[in-house]
Design a protein around this motif. Structure first.
Motif, PDB file in Angstrom:
ATOM      1  N   ALA A  29      56.569  48.082   5.151  1.00 32.84           N
ATOM      2  CA  ALA A  29      55.507  47.158   4.716  1.00 32.84           C
ATOM      3  C   ALA A  29      56.076  45.859   4.264  1.00 32.84           C
ATOM      4  CB  ALA A  29      54.339  47.702   3.660  1.00 32.84           C
ATOM      5  N   GLY A  30      55.690  44.800   4.890  1.00 33.96           N
ATOM      6  CA  GLY A  30      56.272  43.442   4.549  1.00 33.96           C
ATOM      7  C   GLY A  30      56.535  42.778   6.050  1.00 33.96           C
ATOM      8  N   ASN A  31      56.407  41.232   5.711  1.00 31.92           N
ATOM      9  CA  ASN A  31      56.112  40.678   6.974  1.00 31.92           C
ATOM     10  C   ASN A  31      57.360  40.657   8.040  1.00 31.92           C
ATOM     11  OD1 ASN A  31      53.585  39.450   6.097  1.00 31.92           O
ATOM     12  ND2 ASN A  31      54.812  38.605   4.376  1.00 31.92           N
ATOM     13  N   ALA A  32      58.260  40.117   7.769  1.00 39.53           N
ATOM     14  CA  ALA A  32      59.636  40.037   8.695  1.00 39.53           C
ATOM     15  C   ALA A  32      59.953  41.637   8.987  1.00 39.53           C
ATOM     16  CB  ALA A  32      60.688  39.675   8.212  1.00 39.53           C
ATOM     17  N   ILE A  33      59.910  42.583   7.941  1.00 40.46           N
ATOM     18  CA  ILE A  33      60.234  43.930   8.339  1.00 40.46           C
ATOM     19  C   ILE A  33      59.269  44.423   9.264  1.00 40.46           C
ATOM     20  CG2 ILE A  33      59.911  46.262   6.934  1.00 40.46           C
ATOM     21  CD1 ILE A  33      60.936  44.555   4.309  1.00 40.46           C
ATOM     22  N   GLU A  34      57.999  44.138   9.232  1.00 41.87           N
ATOM     23  CA  GLU A  34      57.216  44.581  10.070  1.00 41.87           C
ATOM     24  C   GLU A  34      57.362  44.163  11.572  1.00 41.87           C
ATOM     25  OE1 GLU A  34      53.048  45.548   9.017  1.00 41.87           O
ATOM     26  OE2 GLU A  34      53.627  45.353   6.880  1.00 41.87           O
ATOM     27  N   VAL A  35      57.810  42.863  11.570  1.00 41.09           N
ATOM     28  CA  VAL A  35      58.160  42.163  12.919  1.00 41.09           C
ATOM     29  C   VAL A  35      59.482  42.826  13.549  1.00 41.09           C
ATOM     30  CG1 VAL A  35      58.928  40.152  14.201  1.00 41.09           C
ATOM     31  CG2 VAL A  35      57.140  39.884  12.474  1.00 41.09           C
ATOM     32  N   ARG A  36      60.241  43.340  12.799  1.00 38.82           N
ATOM     33  CA  ARG A  36      61.528  44.061  13.146  1.00 38.82           C
ATOM     34  C   ARG A  36      60.953  45.267  13.760  1.00 38.82           C
ATOM     35  NH1 ARG A  36      64.117  41.654   8.635  1.00 38.82           N
ATOM     36  NH2 ARG A  36      66.087  40.724   9.656  1.00 38.82           N
ATOM     37  N   SER A  37      59.953  46.095  12.979  1.00 33.38           N
ATOM     38  CA  SER A  37      59.457  47.491  13.199  1.00 33.38           C
ATOM     39  C   SER A  37      58.988  47.097  14.808  1.00 33.38           C
ATOM     40  CB  SER A  37      58.503  47.858  12.319  1.00 33.38           C
ATOM     41  OG  SER A  37      57.997  48.984  12.790  1.00 33.38           O
ATOM     42  N   ALA A  38      58.223  46.156  14.952  1.00 35.89           N
ATOM     43  CA  ALA A  38      57.483  46.063  16.099  1.00 35.89           C
ATOM     44  C   ALA A  38      58.454  45.744  17.376  1.00 35.89           C
ATOM     45  CB  ALA A  38      56.633  44.927  15.989  1.00 35.89           C
ATOM     46  N   ILE A  39      59.332  45.050  17.095  1.00 32.86           N
ATOM     47  CA  ILE A  39      60.502  44.927  18.264  1.00 32.86           C
ATOM     48  C   ILE A  39      61.034  46.202  18.604  1.00 32.86           C
ATOM     49  CG2 ILE A  39      62.627  43.658  18.862  1.00 32.86           C
ATOM     50  CD1 ILE A  39      61.482  41.315  17.034  1.00 32.86           C
ATOM     51  N   ASN A  40      61.323  46.879  17.403  1.00 41.76           N
ATOM     52  CA  ASN A  40      62.194  48.190  17.794  1.00 41.76           C
ATOM     53  C   ASN A  40      61.261  49.045  18.402  1.00 41.76           C
ATOM     54  OD1 ASN A  40      64.529  47.546  16.591  1.00 41.76           O
ATOM     55  ND2 ASN A  40      63.997  48.028  14.387  1.00 41.76           N
ATOM     56  N   TYR A  41      59.820  49.272  18.145  1.00 37.84           N
ATOM     57  CA  TYR A  41      58.863  49.874  18.930  1.00 37.84           C
ATOM     58  C   TYR A  41      58.933  49.704  20.387  1.00 37.84           C
ATOM     59  CZ  TYR A  41      54.480  51.975  19.995  1.00 37.84           C
ATOM     60  OH  TYR A  41      53.485  53.009  20.659  1.00 37.84           O
ATOM     61  N   LEU A  42      58.671  48.180  20.520  1.00 42.67           N
ATOM     62  CA  LEU A  42      58.487  48.019  22.010  1.00 42.67           C
ATOM     63  C   LEU A  42      59.785  48.090  22.909  1.00 42.67           C
ATOM     64  CD1 LEU A  42      56.385  44.809  21.469  1.00 42.67           C
ATOM     65  CD2 LEU A  42      55.715  46.658  22.613  1.00 42.67           C
ATOM     66  N   SER A  43      60.937  48.172  22.143  1.00 44.94           N
ATOM     67  CA  SER A  43      62.277  48.168  22.837  1.00 44.94           C
ATOM     68  C   SER A  43      62.366  49.765  23.119  1.00 44.94           C
ATOM     69  CB  SER A  43      63.421  47.585  22.250  1.00 44.94           C
ATOM     70  OG  SER A  43      63.793  48.382  20.758  1.00 44.94           O
ATOM     71  N   GLY A  44      61.820  50.647  22.522  1.00 46.96           N
ATOM     72  CA  GLY A  44      62.001  52.005  22.490  1.00 46.96           C
ATOM     73  C   GLY A  44      63.095  52.487  21.465  1.00 46.96           C
ATOM     74  N   ALA A  45      63.483  51.646  20.434  1.00 48.23           N
ATOM     75  CA  ALA A  45      64.630  52.148  19.656  1.00 48.23           C
ATOM     76  C   ALA A  45      63.971  52.768  18.658  1.00 48.23           C
ATOM     77  CB  ALA A  45      65.183  50.747  18.983  1.00 48.23           C
ATOM     78  N   TYR A  46      62.729  52.607  18.233  1.00 46.17           N
ATOM     79  CA  TYR A  46      62.153  53.607  17.215  1.00 46.17           C
ATOM     80  C   TYR A  46      60.939  53.499  17.299  1.00 46.17           C
ATOM     81  CZ  TYR A  46      61.365  55.545  12.477  1.00 46.17           C
ATOM     82  OH  TYR A  46      60.811  56.297  11.633  1.00 46.17           O
ATOM     83  N   GLN A  47      60.048  54.515  17.205  1.00 47.49           N
ATOM     84  CA  GLN A  47      58.597  54.469  17.753  1.00 47.49           C
ATOM     85  C   GLN A  47      57.973  55.753  16.912  1.00 47.49           C
ATOM     86  OE1 GLN A  47      58.122  55.248  21.863  1.00 47.49           O
ATOM     87  NE2 GLN A  47      58.073  52.768  22.393  1.00 47.49           N
ATOM     88  N   PRO A  48      57.835  55.415  15.422  1.00 44.76           N
ATOM     89  CA  PRO A  48      57.472  56.402  14.352  1.00 44.76           C
ATOM     90  C   PRO A  48      56.045  56.940  14.871  1.00 44.76           C
ATOM     91  CG  PRO A  48      57.966  54.309  13.350  1.00 44.76           C
ATOM     92  CD  PRO A  48      58.015  54.116  14.814  1.00 44.76           C
ATOM     93  N   ASN A  49      56.057  58.466  14.948  1.00 46.43           N
ATOM     94  CA  ASN A  49      55.038  59.187  15.382  1.00 46.43           C
ATOM     95  C   ASN A  49      53.516  58.753  15.300  1.00 46.43           C
ATOM     96  OD1 ASN A  49      53.914  61.442  16.865  1.00 46.43           O
ATOM     97  ND2 ASN A  49      53.395  62.226  14.959  1.00 46.43           N
ATOM     98  N   ARG A  50      53.540  58.530  13.763  1.00 52.53           N
ATOM     99  CA  ARG A  50      51.938  58.201  13.420  1.00 52.53           C
ATOM    100  C   ARG A  50      51.597  56.715  14.035  1.00 52.53           C
ATOM    101  NH1 ARG A  50      49.335  59.485   8.862  1.00 52.53           N
ATOM    102  NH2 ARG A  50      49.335  57.420   8.290  1.00 52.53           N
ATOM    103  N   LEU A  51      52.588  55.822  13.920  1.00 53.79           N
ATOM    104  CA  LEU A  51      52.243  54.545  14.519  1.00 53.79           C
ATOM    105  C   LEU A  51      51.948  54.405  15.881  1.00 53.79           C
ATOM    106  CD1 LEU A  51      52.306  51.443  13.832  1.00 53.79           C
ATOM    107  CD2 LEU A  51      54.623  51.425  14.423  1.00 53.79           C
ATOM    108  N   HIS A  52      52.892  55.475  16.529  1.00 53.89           N
ATOM    109  CA  HIS A  52      52.819  55.455  18.011  1.00 53.89           C
ATOM    110  C   HIS A  52      51.430  56.154  18.422  1.00 53.89           C
ATOM    111  CE1 HIS A  52      54.030  55.863  22.215  1.00 53.89           C
ATOM    112  NE2 HIS A  52      54.090  57.261  22.252  1.00 53.89           N
TER     113      HIS A  52
END
Length: 440
Positions: free
Chosen positions: A250-273
């Protein structure tokens, strides 16, 4: 007796307001012939006495029509115009991924989002952490981005549902926010003013949501779906668990990093996915972009696996003023906190309870959220690597990582985090992330 006073009296006494009365009252809010005290009186009367389905639908319609309703016909788009709304939670960055996914599947997403207030994060605040990104572009830039990229995530303009802005401000200071008809009209008036062909809703239930239990969330989802559909927009909802953060951060830039990692396939947390894909499926079905769930899921998988969704995210960022290579070089652009350290468990056991609202409040206390609308944010701060409910943990093992502006801020946040995350010897029963779905 004035018309406005008579309208308030009818609702105060438990009566039902007709079309003429609701139209007149909303017009008065918009042109400011209705006073703040009269808005407050009406809000309290609705809060106490409720509204019928017809009243709620009419209220929503007139609030939608109090300003501009976007029209996309002149752009000759070759797909449906779709959007999503979440009722708010912690670690909910789904919009950042969902818009590009829908666009990669053939939809057009003019997503008009808001800022965070209280413990919930705001989509616009996340994008404000990207250097140069315009959350309030000109109308031409907005429309051209939707046409050329397929998705544009921006802030609300004053011309969309202006009655809602004034009505909500009064509700906020009169303790009448938690009224189902008023919540419904507020959410849908803004979304339906976008000129949509389909709308999907994520209605959250739990200790980090505004609706603290599933029963209340189901009632909200049912009303939202029914009213949206009555007003001519295919509307679908899923009810999701918010007894822990959706993403493990949780946190602004932190969640942008999370989104980019998700879209790139680097990390897709199960609940979020699960939630992201479920909302994407509902959007494709609502917009006629897939005939069934199986086909919709296949299109979504292709959008992610091929990199198409990530490419559209990057193109949107660039079209709206951000860096052209954010996805490849996000550490060069996204701010990082001065102090980044883990918080260690004090004993062995299982993560038995997470107070998601309190985690959101920790982000606020670090400077990453607002207590008032005028607060200035530190986009770098927040929490990452949060363990999920039911996970085992050893004494001395990290439970989460706090990103803070100073050592003293980190120490204070660490104390709060120990209060928000409980460890027990018994493994808890963990809710499914998606409770149910409702379709209009």
């Amino acid at each position: 007796m004035s018309l406005t006073r008579e309208i308030i009296r009818i609702k105060r006494d438990g009566g039902e307001l007709d079309e003429t009365s609701l139209a007149a009252f909303i017009k008065g809010i918009t042109d400011e012939t209705v006073s703040e005290s009269q808005i407050a009186a009406m809000a309290m009367a609705i809060y106490l006495n409720g509204m019928s389905d017809t009243e709620t639908m009419l209220l929503t319609r007139y609030m939608r029509d109090s300003g501009d309703v976007l029209d996309w016909q002149s752009l000759q788009l070759d797909g449906p115009v779709l959007d999503k709304h979440s009722t708010g939670g912690v670690g909910d960055n789904v919009s950042l991924m969902l818009g590009p996914i829908i666009a990669a599947c053939g939809g057009y997403v003019p997503m008009i989002s808001g800022r965070g207030l209280g413990h919930t994060g705001g989509t616009l605040d996340k994008f404000d952490s990207i250097p140069g990104y315009q959350t309030h572009p000109s109308n031409d830039v907005f429309r051209n981005t939707v046409r050329d990229v397929g998705v544009a995530i921006i802030g609300q303009t004053g011309s969309l549902a202006p009655a809602d802005k004034r009505f909500y401000a009064t509700r906020d200071v009169t303790s009448t926010v938690e009224s189902l008809p008023l919540i419904t009209a507020s959410i849908l008036s803004k979304k339906l003013a976008e000129g949509l062909d389909g709308l999907v809703l994520d209605v959250k239930a739990g200790n980090g949501a505004f609706m603290d239990n599933e029963q209340k969330a189901r009632a909200m989802a049912d009303t939202l779906v029914r009213v949206g559909s009555q007003l001519g927009v295919p509307t679908r909802a899923i009810i999701t668990d918010m007894n822990q953060p959706l993403a493990p951060c949780a946190g602004n830039a932190i969640e942008v990093r999370s989104a980019i990692n998700y879209l790139s396939g680097a990390y897709q947390p199960n609940r979020l996915h699960q939630v992201t894909v479920a909302l994407a499926v509902e959007a494709l079905l609502a917009g006629g972009l897939a005939p069934d769930e199986y086909t919709a899921r296949a299109k979504i998988d292709e959008a992610l696996d091929s990199g198409a969704a990530l490419e559209l995210f990057q193109r949107m960022v660039y079209a709206l003023g951000g860096p052209q290579d954010l996805a490849e070089k996000m550490d060069n652009y996204l701010p990082r906190a001065e102090v980044i350290k883990p918080v260690l468990a004090k004993k062995q056991g299982y993560i038995s309870q997470i107070h998601a609202r309190e985690l959101g409040n920790i982000v606020v206390s670090l400077g990453g959220g607002r207590l008032t609308s005028s607060d200035t944010l530190n986009y770098s701060v927040g929490i990452s690597d949060i363990l999920e409910l039911g996970m085992s943990v050893d004494s001395g093992q990290p439970m989460a990582v706090i990103h803070a502006a100073s050592e003293s801020d980190w120490q204070h946040a660490a104390m709060q985090l120990h209060e928000a995350i409980h460890i027990d010897t018994q493994k808890p029963q963990v809710n499914e992330v998606i409770y149910a779905s409702q379709r209009g």
